[in-house]
Design a protein around this motif. Structure first.
Motif, PDB file in Angstrom:
ATOM      1  N   ALA A   1       0.796  -1.231   0.000  1.00 34.94           N
ATOM      2  CA  ALA A   1       0.000   0.000   0.000  1.00 34.94           C
ATOM      3  C   ALA A   1       0.830   1.285   0.000  1.00 34.94           C
ATOM      4  O   ALA A   1       0.269   2.372  -0.053  1.00 34.94           O
ATOM      5  N   GLY A   2       2.150   1.170   0.099  1.00 31.19           N
ATOM      6  CA  GLY A   2       2.997   2.352   0.042  1.00 31.19           C
ATOM      7  C   GLY A   2       2.943   3.241   1.264  1.00 31.19           C
ATOM      8  O   GLY A   2       3.253   4.426   1.173  1.00 31.19           O
ATOM      9  N   VAL A   3       2.550   2.692   2.409  1.00 31.67           N
ATOM     10  CA  VAL A   3       2.435   3.519   3.613  1.00 31.67           C
ATOM     11  C   VAL A   3       3.512   3.191   4.642  1.00 31.67           C
ATOM     12  O   VAL A   3       3.942   2.047   4.758  1.00 31.67           O
ATOM     13  N   ARG A   4       3.919   4.240   5.353  1.00 36.39           N
ATOM     14  CA  ARG A   4       4.859   4.101   6.463  1.00 36.39           C
ATOM     15  C   ARG A   4       4.295   4.886   7.636  1.00 36.39           C
ATOM     16  O   ARG A   4       3.561   5.850   7.444  1.00 36.39           O
ATOM     17  N   GLY A   5       4.672   4.447   8.842  1.00 36.43           N
ATOM     18  CA  GLY A   5       4.190   5.151  10.015  1.00 36.43           C
ATOM     19  C   GLY A   5       4.671   4.467  11.269  1.00 36.43           C
ATOM     20  O   GLY A   5       5.665   3.750  11.245  1.00 36.43           O
ATOM     21  N   SER A   6       3.943   4.663  12.371  1.00 35.44           N
ATOM     22  CA  SER A   6       4.342   4.008  13.621  1.00 35.44           C
ATOM     23  C   SER A   6       3.418   2.824  13.856  1.00 35.44           C
ATOM     24  O   SER A   6       2.195   2.957  13.857  1.00 35.44           O
ATOM     25  N   ILE A   7       4.050   1.659  14.028  1.00 35.06           N
ATOM     26  CA  ILE A   7       3.286   0.420  14.222  1.00 35.06           C
ATOM     27  C   ILE A   7       3.408  -0.007  15.674  1.00 35.06           C
ATOM     28  O   ILE A   7       4.470   0.129  16.286  1.00 35.06           O
ATOM     29  N   LYS A   8       2.313  -0.464  16.248  1.00 33.70           N
ATOM     30  CA  LYS A   8       2.324  -0.972  17.625  1.00 33.70           C
ATOM     31  C   LYS A   8       2.976  -2.357  17.616  1.00 33.70           C
ATOM     32  O   LYS A   8       2.806  -3.124  16.669  1.00 33.70           O
ATOM     33  N   THR A   9       3.687  -2.689  18.695  1.00 33.99           N
ATOM     34  CA  THR A   9       4.354  -3.990  18.757  1.00 33.99           C
ATOM     35  C   THR A   9       3.413  -5.082  19.258  1.00 33.99           C
ATOM     36  O   THR A   9       3.724  -6.257  19.158  1.00 33.99           O
TER      37      THR A   9
ATOM     38  N   THR B   1       4.484   5.847  -5.469  1.00 31.03           N
ATOM     39  CA  THR B   1       4.678   4.524  -6.051  1.00 31.03           C
ATOM     40  C   THR B   1       5.299   3.629  -4.985  1.00 31.03           C
ATOM     41  O   THR B   1       5.967   4.120  -4.069  1.00 31.03           O
ATOM     42  N   TRP B   2       5.071   2.325  -5.095  1.00 41.06           N
ATOM     43  CA  TRP B   2       5.602   1.354  -4.142  1.00 41.06           C
ATOM     44  C   TRP B   2       5.679   0.019  -4.867  1.00 41.06           C
ATOM     45  O   TRP B   2       5.169  -0.104  -5.985  1.00 41.06           O
ATOM     46  N   PRO B   3       6.305  -1.002  -4.260  1.00 40.80           N
ATOM     47  CA  PRO B   3       6.563  -2.247  -4.989  1.00 40.80           C
ATOM     48  C   PRO B   3       5.340  -2.868  -5.700  1.00 40.80           C
ATOM     49  O   PRO B   3       5.466  -3.344  -6.815  1.00 40.80           O
ATOM     50  N   GLU B   4       4.165  -2.871  -5.075  1.00 39.63           N
ATOM     51  CA  GLU B   4       3.006  -3.537  -5.682  1.00 39.63           C
ATOM     52  C   GLU B   4       1.945  -2.554  -6.187  1.00 39.63           C
ATOM     53  O   GLU B   4       0.782  -2.924  -6.359  1.00 39.63           O
ATOM     54  N   SER B   5       2.344  -1.319  -6.455  1.00 41.12           N
ATOM     55  CA  SER B   5       1.364  -0.290  -6.858  1.00 41.12           C
ATOM     56  C   SER B   5       0.669  -0.613  -8.186  1.00 41.12           C
ATOM     57  O   SER B   5      -0.457  -0.178  -8.410  1.00 41.12           O
ATOM     58  N   GLN B   6       1.319  -1.391  -9.044  1.00 39.18           N
ATOM     59  CA  GLN B   6       0.701  -1.758 -10.327  1.00 39.18           C
ATOM     60  C   GLN B   6      -0.251  -2.941 -10.186  1.00 39.18           C
ATOM     61  O   GLN B   6      -1.027  -3.230 -11.093  1.00 39.18           O
ATOM     62  N   GLN B   7      -0.189  -3.645  -9.051  1.00 42.64           N
ATOM     63  CA  GLN B   7      -0.964  -4.879  -8.874  1.00 42.64           C
ATOM     64  C   GLN B   7      -2.175  -4.731  -7.961  1.00 42.64           C
ATOM     65  O   GLN B   7      -3.012  -5.624  -7.906  1.00 42.64           O
ATOM     66  N   ARG B   8      -2.238  -3.631  -7.217  1.00 42.69           N
ATOM     67  CA  ARG B   8      -3.291  -3.464  -6.216  1.00 42.69           C
ATOM     68  C   ARG B   8      -3.877  -2.063  -6.280  1.00 42.69           C
ATOM     69  O   ARG B   8      -3.207  -1.119  -6.646  1.00 42.69           O
ATOM     70  N   GLU B   9      -5.143  -1.977  -5.850  1.00 51.52           N
ATOM     71  CA  GLU B   9      -5.766  -0.670  -5.631  1.00 51.52           C
ATOM     72  C   GLU B   9      -5.714  -0.389  -4.144  1.00 51.52           C
ATOM     73  O   GLU B   9      -5.745  -1.322  -3.333  1.00 51.52           O
ATOM     74  N   THR B  10      -5.665   0.880  -3.769  1.00 49.62           N
ATOM     75  CA  THR B  10      -5.770   1.250  -2.360  1.00 49.62           C
ATOM     76  C   THR B  10      -6.911   2.257  -2.235  1.00 49.62           C
ATOM     77  O   THR B  10      -7.227   2.968  -3.194  1.00 49.62           O
ATOM     78  N   ARG B  11      -7.530   2.286  -1.074  1.00 48.63           N
ATOM     79  CA  ARG B  11      -8.624   3.240  -0.847  1.00 48.63           C
ATOM     80  C   ARG B  11      -8.716   3.579   0.636  1.00 48.63           C
ATOM     81  O   ARG B  11      -8.818   2.691   1.479  1.00 48.63           O
ATOM     82  N   TRP B  12      -8.685   4.893   0.944  1.00 50.97           N
ATOM     83  CA  TRP B  12      -8.932   5.358   2.306  1.00 50.97           C
ATOM     84  C   TRP B  12     -10.448   5.425   2.492  1.00 50.97           C
ATOM     85  O   TRP B  12     -11.136   6.047   1.681  1.00 50.97           O
ATOM     86  N   VAL B  13     -10.948   4.788   3.547  1.00 55.19           N
ATOM     87  CA  VAL B  13     -12.386   4.792   3.821  1.00 55.19           C
ATOM     88  C   VAL B  13     -12.611   4.943   5.320  1.00 55.19           C
ATOM     89  O   VAL B  13     -11.748   4.615   6.125  1.00 55.19           O
ATOM     90  N   GLU B  14     -13.793   5.433   5.668  1.00 61.71           N
ATOM     91  CA  GLU B  14     -14.136   5.478   7.090  1.00 61.71           C
ATOM     92  C   GLU B  14     -14.472   4.045   7.525  1.00 61.71           C
ATOM     93  O   GLU B  14     -14.831   3.202   6.690  1.00 61.71           O
TER      94      GLU B  14
END
Length: 151
Positions: A58-66, A102-115
């Motif tokens: 999905a091309g996202v980075r951030g803080s992940i809980k352990t 762009t990210w490794p699988e950007s050509q193979q997947r769709e992404t969508r922000w939703v509530e």
């Protein structure tokens, strides 16, 4: 057949008004809406494996809980060999800080922000819907087990 373990990230963010949103991705073959997930990655903790999948899918980075917020089950659909693999996915919340163009699988997947409520109508796996619903209820109530540091 043995259940295989995977690690998944639940990518989320808060809008300017404070409303939560979740990032969904499609599977490569069937185009079902899911969260980023994958097999354990040698040398990485479960949470870091989940974070890597979130970037690759999905091309996202951030803080992940352990600490995982729960588990959901699904049947990995057959590839060419026709074998269905039952999987359990341990899910880690990922507060998204940035999203790449762009990210490794950007050509193979769709992404969508939703509530979260919209996510419920897009996701087929009931156990994943329950996990997401529970996470956002705890987030709204401010009762997540490990609190994020205040900004």
């Amino acid at each position: 057949m043995a259940v295989r373990l995977q690690y998944g990230a639940l990518p989320y963010r808060l809008t300017k008004s404070g409303a939560p949103e979740i990032l969904l991705v499609t599977t490569r073959q069937t185009k079902r809406w899911i969260i980023p997930k994958g097999w354990p990655i040698k040398g990485l903790t479960p949470a870091k494996s989940a974070a890597r999948e979130a970037f690759e899918e999905a091309g996202v980075r951030g803080s992940i809980k352990t600490k995982a917020i729960g588990v959901f089950s699904y049947d990995k659909r057959p590839d060419e060999d026709g074998i269905i693999i039952p999987c359990e996915v341990r899910v880690f919340p990922l507060l998204v800080k940035r999203q790449s163009k762009t990210w490794p699988e950007s050509q193979q997947r769709e992404t969508r922000w939703v509530e979260p409520t919209a996510a419920m109508s897009l996701i087929e796996e009931e156990s994943l819907r329950i996990l997401i619903s529970s996470f956002f209820e705890h987030l709204a109530a401010g009762t997540l087990a490990s609190k994020s540091p205040t900004r």
